[in-house]
Design an enzyme around this catalytic site. Structure first.
Site, PDB file in Angstrom:
ATOM      1  N   CYS A 136       0.813  -1.219   0.000  1.00 35.29           N
ATOM      2  CA  CYS A 136       0.000   0.000   0.000  1.00 35.29           C
ATOM      3  C   CYS A 136       0.848   1.271   0.000  1.00 35.29           C
ATOM      4  CB  CYS A 136      -0.953   0.012   1.197  1.00 35.29           C
ATOM      5  SG  CYS A 136      -0.143   0.250   2.804  1.00 35.29           S
ATOM      6  N   CYS A 166       3.210  -3.830   7.926  1.00 33.45           N
ATOM      7  CA  CYS A 166       2.530  -2.547   7.737  1.00 33.45           C
ATOM      8  C   CYS A 166       1.429  -2.391   8.790  1.00 33.45           C
ATOM      9  CB  CYS A 166       1.940  -2.476   6.333  1.00 33.45           C
ATOM     10  SG  CYS A 166       1.064  -0.933   5.989  1.00 33.45           S
ATOM     11  N   CYS A 169      -2.134  -1.925   6.339  1.00 31.60           N
ATOM     12  CA  CYS A 169      -2.757  -3.063   5.652  1.00 31.60           C
ATOM     13  C   CYS A 169      -2.375  -4.413   6.249  1.00 31.60           C
ATOM     14  CB  CYS A 169      -2.436  -3.040   4.163  1.00 31.60           C
ATOM     15  SG  CYS A 169      -0.706  -3.436   3.779  1.00 31.60           S
ATOM     16  N   CYS A 192      24.249   1.895   6.296  1.00 30.11           N
ATOM     17  CA  CYS A 192      25.658   2.236   6.061  1.00 30.11           C
ATOM     18  C   CYS A 192      26.393   1.197   5.208  1.00 30.11           C
ATOM     19  CB  CYS A 192      26.382   2.457   7.383  1.00 30.11           C
ATOM     20  SG  CYS A 192      26.210   1.126   8.587  1.00 30.11           S
ATOM     21  N   HIS A 219      30.293  -0.485  11.400  1.00 29.43           N
ATOM     22  CA  HIS A 219      30.149   0.580  10.414  1.00 29.43           C
ATOM     23  C   HIS A 219      31.059   0.249   9.240  1.00 29.43           C
ATOM     24  CE1 HIS A 219      28.766   4.272   8.839  1.00 29.43           C
ATOM     25  NE2 HIS A 219      29.885   4.950   8.988  1.00 29.43           N
ATOM     26  N   ASP A 236      32.813   9.239   3.902  1.00 28.28           N
ATOM     27  CA  ASP A 236      31.597   8.579   4.380  1.00 28.28           C
ATOM     28  C   ASP A 236      30.420   9.165   3.614  1.00 28.28           C
ATOM     29  OD1 ASP A 236      29.271   7.806   5.843  1.00 28.28           O
ATOM     30  OD2 ASP A 236      30.526   7.384   7.582  1.00 28.28           O
TER      31      ASP A 236
END
Length: 603
Positions: A136, A166, A169, A192, A219, A236
């Site tokens: 949706c 969701c 829905c 990341c 990271h 980055d």
């Protein structure tokens, strides 16, 4: 300005040289990895037998060392180039270079990387907190954990598939965490890991030498080799941060342990580049013996360079020698750039806080309520006409004459220990019908004061802060009061204070700096603001005010004032309250505030 024919010539030359280089220095393709895996695995067994923890960590590093080989695939590089607006980047970089000739160590290639990073963040890739519903389109989805990847997911390197349900829905959306950079050119979204993976490919596609950098504390980012600087430079793409290696340890507050860089030609431990406190980092490096780690990475480098011409190996050897000295010198640094002191900016506040990457935050003044971060009613002092009008909305005044209201956090800030304060909020100014208040007045102010949580100043053009002693106010003024305040315009932001024992005032003679080059603040639309206050001499005791008109945009700095001495203006008081005040006079307007973020960084 470089014309189109010049740019085309540059692009053609770079592309030609690039493919010549790939042809002359072809590395082992991914399909040949099996042939070399036995020799790599051999290093994982001796001089002593490795335990399960060591084998798991070195196996993780080996995976990253193999992943970067995909950046050498000519077909994949061609696909990446089809997405990159190379002519536009060259033109923008050339223009930027002509305007910024102060630093001789900056070259066209460096500027191109900066423009590529800007394009990648703002025009190409999308950050995903919770993916929208596939059915949706609602953005209201909630995590339901992970499921096993399908065979197709595995084909594109997805070892994790997140599931989101969701709330509209009730259907579930799959979010595979792809590791294949070619697939990421199609999906163009992620966090990341996906950002760094795809951005590194794009850097390689335009001819740069690249590394994928793995941080064991969760990271990933990119390093690009700068010929002008003769060194590897941190990039980055998610934060749009260039050459800010201390961002993670000093800004985000990460306790780094292992930071390893991988290219198609080498693998190297670069942790020293990303920390000020090497002795503390060493105490956290407990996953593998230091000698074993060095031998393991050296062996990968040796394998990668076997097929290279002697001339190329000599260049890499000399580079390695310089870099090892650079890393040793880096571990002795004491200075941190202003740009490296901020907490993480990408991702939802909830996500950043959960990861502990908002920075050195002593205590957030925000609490989660109904899925968003805002001030709890128990944590706020309400004064005058101020009231709560929604889950996260404060109304300082109604659009009626002679209103005066204010709110303060009950939690005080210790200015004697704080290095910086960062506040994000939204504001909306309307008439009584909820539309633009073009004929309204007067405005509101963000206030730091040492009087008390119930302090309110004068109304009208004084916006609720005029008359307060021991205070600094950043006013968002929507009415030009020429007789009483000598205002520069009817739409300006200004920083006001007075030296004790004089009280603060909205009169322009009390302004430390102002700007009228801003969007109309009483348009009836939400405008988002970020106020960054740096309190130490090394940061120039700077106040930066930034705005954006759409939530998804980046902030634009509109006002910067240096040498704002809070200690002097607070008359020596170390504890202060922060909040907002607003007022109306004969003309009126609604003043709404959404308080999103308060981060206090302590020394």
């Amino acid at each position: 300005m470089t014309n189109n024919s010049d740019i085309q010539s540059i692009v053609t030359r770079i592309t030609s040289l690039w493919y010549d280089y790939l042809h002359q220095h072809q590395q082992q393709p991914p399909s040949s990895l099996a042939a070399s895996s036995s020799s790599t695995n051999a290093t994982m067994t001796g001089p002593h037998s490795l335990n399960a923890q060591e084998q798991a960590f070195l196996g993780e590093l080996k995976t990253y060392s193999e992943r970067v080989l995909k950046y050498e695939d000519k077909e994949l590089l061609d696909r990446a180039l089809e997405h990159i607006p190379i002519h536009q980047l060259y033109e923008e970089a050339t223009s930027a270079l002509e305007q910024d000739d102060q630093d001789p160590a900056v070259a066209l290639d460096d500027k191109i990387i900066l423009r590529l990073m800007h394009w990648f963040k703002h025009d190409f890739f999308t950050w995903v907190n919770n993916p929208p519903c596939d059915y949706c389109g609602s953005s209201e989805t909630e995590s339901r954990g992970n499921v096993k990847p399908s065979e197709e997911d595995k084909q594109y390197g997805a070892r994790i598939v997140e599931i989101y349900q969701c709330t509209v829905c009730s259907k579930c959306t799959r979010f595979p965490r792809y590791n294949d950079p070619g697939k990421l050119l199609e999906t163009r979204r992620g966090r990341c890991g996906e950002w760094a993976n795809c951005f590194t490919l794009c850097c390689r596609a335009i001819g740069s030498e690249v590394r994928l950098v793995f941080d064991k504390t969760d990271h990933v980012w990119t390093e690009v080799y700068s010929e002008a600087k003769e060194r590897w430079v941190h990039c980055d793409s998610g934060e749009e941060a260039y050459d800010q290696p201390l961002l993670y340890s000093e800004g985000w507050g990460k306790k780094l342990n292992y930071v390893i860089a991988f290219s198609s030609e080498e693998s190297l431990d670069v942790t020293k580049r990303y920390t000020l406190h090497w002795s503390d980092v060493l105490k956290r490096r407990v996953l593998v013996d230091e000698h074993t780690l060095k031998n393991f990475l050296d062996h990968i480098t040796l394998e990668r360079q076997k097929g290279l011409p002697e001339e190329r190996r000599a260049i890499l050897k000399e580079r390695r020698k310089r870099e090892e000295k650079e890393l040793d010198d880096a571990s002795k640094r004491t200075q941190v750039k202003d740009s490296e002191k901020m907490g993480r900016q990408t991702g939802s506040i909830e996500w950043r806080t959960a990861r502990g990457e908002s920075g050195h935050l002593v205590k957030s003044l925000l609490a989660k309520q109904n899925g968003v971060y805002g001030l709890n009613i128990q944590d706020i002092q309400w004064n005058g006409s101020a009231k709560k009008t929604g889950d996260d909305t404060i109304q300082l005044t109604t659009a009626d004459p002679d209103q005066l209201g204010g709110v303060y956090c009950k939690e005080q800030i210790d200015l004697s220990r704080a290095k910086a304060i960062v506040v994000e909020f939204g504001f909306r100014i309307t008439n009584k019908q909820g539309e633009a208040a073009w004929d309204g007045a007067d405005g509101f102010a963000f206030v730091i004061q040492a009087i008390g949580p119930t302090a309110l100043g004068q109304g009208g053009c004084e916006m609720g802060y005029g008359g307060l002693k021991n205070s600094v106010a950043i006013e968002f003024d929507t009415y030009q009061s020429t007789d009483r305040c000598d205002d520069p315009s009817g739409n300006h932001i200004s920083i006001h204070t007075s030296t004790p024992p004089q009280p603060n005032s909205a009169h322009q003679r009390h302004s430390l700096g102002h700007t009228s080059k801003i969007p109309p603040m009483n348009s009836g639309q939400w405008i988002h603001a970020r106020i960054s206050i740096f309190l130490t001499e090394e940061d120039n005791k700077m106040v930066d005010v930034s705005l954006k008109e759409q939530e998804e945009e980046d902030y634009t700095s509109v006002l910067v004032v240096n040498q704002v001495d809070f200690e002097k203006y607070m008359d020596g008081h170390s504890m202060a309250w922060i909040g907002f005040t607003a007022s109306t006079g004969g003309l009126a307007q609604n003043h709404y505030i959404q308080w999103k973020r308060v981060d206090v960084y302590y020394q």
